[in-house]
Design an enzyme around this catalytic site. Sequence first.
Site, PDB file in Angstrom:
ATOM      1  N   GLU A  59       5.292 -93.347  53.764  1.00  0.00           N
ATOM      2  CA  GLU A  59       4.441 -93.267  54.956  1.00  0.00           C
ATOM      3  C   GLU A  59       5.181 -93.702  56.207  1.00  0.00           C
ATOM      4  OE1 GLU A  59       0.693 -95.232  54.282  1.00  0.00           O
ATOM      5  OE2 GLU A  59       0.161 -93.850  52.677  1.00  0.00           O
ATOM      6  N   GLU A 119       1.036 -91.256  45.888  1.00  0.00           N
ATOM      7  CA  GLU A 119       0.173 -92.447  45.933  1.00  0.00           C
ATOM      8  C   GLU A 119      -1.266 -91.963  45.895  1.00  0.00           C
ATOM      9  OE1 GLU A 119       1.797 -95.476  48.586  1.00  0.00           O
ATOM     10  OE2 GLU A 119      -0.267 -96.056  49.016  1.00  0.00           O
TER      11      GLU A 119
END
Length: 809
Positions: A423, A499
């Site tokens: 991210e 994720e």
Amino acid sequence: MSAICVLFGVLCSGTIHGQERTVLTLEKNWKFHKGDVENATSTSFDDSKWETVTVPHDWAIKGPFDKEIDKQTVAIVQNGEEVATEKTGRTGALPYIGIGWYRNQFAIPNFDSEKKVILLFEGAMSEPEIFLNGQKIGSWNYGYSYFYFDITEHIRANQKNILAVKLTNRELSSRWYPGAGLYRNVRVITKNKESIDQWGTFITTPFITSDLAKVNIKTKVSGENLKMVTTIKDADGNTVAVDSTQAIFGDAFEQNIAVNNPRLWSPETPYLYSATSQLYVEDILKDEISTRFGIRKIKYEAEKGFSLNDSVIKFKGVCLHHDLGPIGTAVNTSALRRQLQILKDMGANAIRSAHNMPSLEQLELCDEMGFMFLAESFDEWAKPKVDNGYHRYFESDAEKDIVNLVQATRNHPSIVMWSSGNEVPDQWGSDGAKRAKWLQDIFHREDPTRPVTVGMDQVQATMASGFGAVLDIPGLNYRVNLYEDAYKAFPQGMILGSETASTVSSRGIYKFPVVEAKMKMYDDLQSSSYDLEACSWSNIPDEDFVLQDDKPWVIGEFVWTGFDYLGEPTPYDTKWPSRSSYFGINDLAGLPKDRFYLYRSRWNTKEETLHMLPHWNWEGREGEITPVFVYTNYDSAELFVNGKSMGIQRKSMNSPTARYRLMWMDVKYEPGTIKVVAFDAEGNPVAEKETHTAGTPYKLVLEADRTQLSADGKDLAFVTVSVVDKNGVPCPSATNQLKFKVKGAGSYKAAANGDATSLEMFHLPTMKLFSGKLVVLVQPDESPGNITLEVSGKGLKTAKINLTSYNKL
Ligand code: GAL
């Protein structure tokens, strides 16, 4: 050698052996001081008043918790926040900030000009600066990296060498508890000048059929007129192939060695070979190392997905942070092994090291126990998430950090993919795609056999900018609604759930009414174990299951997270005293939450799962709607409350939850017994479970994960403590304060109850039960013997458990 071991350290008994090199693991007699000290690098410095510690060591885990520590007043942009709020407990509220000094001494026997000495750190949190005999040897910025220095020139022959290490942890440098100190091993490797380079061995298995595998071994070496003899042994130690060569290419030998009838490595059959590399000058043996490896084939193909040894499989994975709950970040093999045993029972086959380099111990266990591994490097690139994060070093250090990650770990068969980032805010803007490519190329250069992913949350941005298209494997963090679009937009023909879920729950806590909710908060700062609560950016497990089951191009998932971890107490990150996560499938003590059984019912295809929730102690809720959920691999079941049928529920395609759970939404609570009877495909009753309303707490029950331990001062027994009523029924809401005493050849190490709001310290021998349970960690001494743990609590029958430790298990 042995005198040196006793005096200054312990000889490593791991993968490296041979008289030509010695590996001294510096474990004992470290001196530690928290805070900066002048002259601490000097050889004459008096450290006798400093605390004596054993490394691996986490200086902050003993607390106390304090809400002021690293209180971060920030808007977490990646969570969609626009306004800054005060976040207590984001990094665990443990005293990890500041400077810490470590000092130790070691001697190198028979040191002469023919020797070379390497000082290896397998991680140091953080910004380590290393001094030897008063001189600065070097420094490293990233606390998660493995790194080493050639210290030959600084060694004092036949006398003590004084090692000093300074570590600095800054505020606003992490999004979770990073730990503090020399939390991984420190080793001194002494070898000949003519020797195999550090991490110089690279073993791959490029050709595999059922009759034959070709093992390619590249070995970087130093010296002239060298000969390499490599012996491959099977798991029983039998020699299966020997090859000798003098053909050196630059500074490396390259051998292709045939292994007949190879036994392949997989999660089900984690078969390991070893390669012993012996380096000769003329006929004199100069160096010898042994490297474990597996023979296995990995392939990633558009539409088809991931295959291991030619069978398509999906990653049933979990993300893990590196802390081990009550013992913090100090690496411990027993604690890591226990985690993997729990995950194995759940049916997991893969681990992602979020968001940094895994410990070498964890990789070894994954090789042995059969887990595939996604090894990650960074949580930040050039753009910041936290003010003092990795972005400060990205430009200067990213390449060397990746090189060390790959070189130190690439022989582990468990590693099947790399991740260069998580991210990263660099997903935005045109430079991001370039950085992604740059990092990926470094991984490819160091290891051409495994692909690279990035966990992406800004999926729209990465579709537009070309960032996602650059990657070998596009990884999506959450965003279940964008999988289809991303699959179409990206060229790779597959999507990884890098994720998933981030469902939140507290073990044994149930909230009413039972409804799906995002960022739901309650006054007690707990989350409901009906497993319907997630974050604004995330989702419940069932929504991931739909994608995994229905889309062949989705190659698996890594659930956030396998275990709760210290820090990041979402959704309560602004509510003190929340100080650890709610995301875990298992709590901080390693006890399974209900969700464990939801994953197990899908992932463990070999064993039966039949699990019912909630507990049945709801005094005051008589007559009120109290739904009952069953997580099972069976398709249908019937529920009975005190013998009355509540009807049969069948899994259906009506909704994600209806597809994966059996739910009786209208049950009204009455004390007594609930019973579930599960049916096979033909409608025959095949299994049943009951839950009873418990009376008052009466006695304690102790159950150890292992009763036979190694007398090595490091092993751990994890003893689960529960409280039951007179009839032996577990009391699900008990919160009794307990006391622990360990007698004999061991000591009390720590306890944890999984309550994310508890401020009780783990290392003190008292703790409250949480939802009727907690876990006590007992550590054997270095001499074998009997160990007894005694647990007591006011008004409860005291319980004891006997453990035994042995010199060699
Ligand atoms: C993700 C992030 C993780 C953790 C998680 C919580 O966005 O990658 O590190 O913060 O969210 O849901």
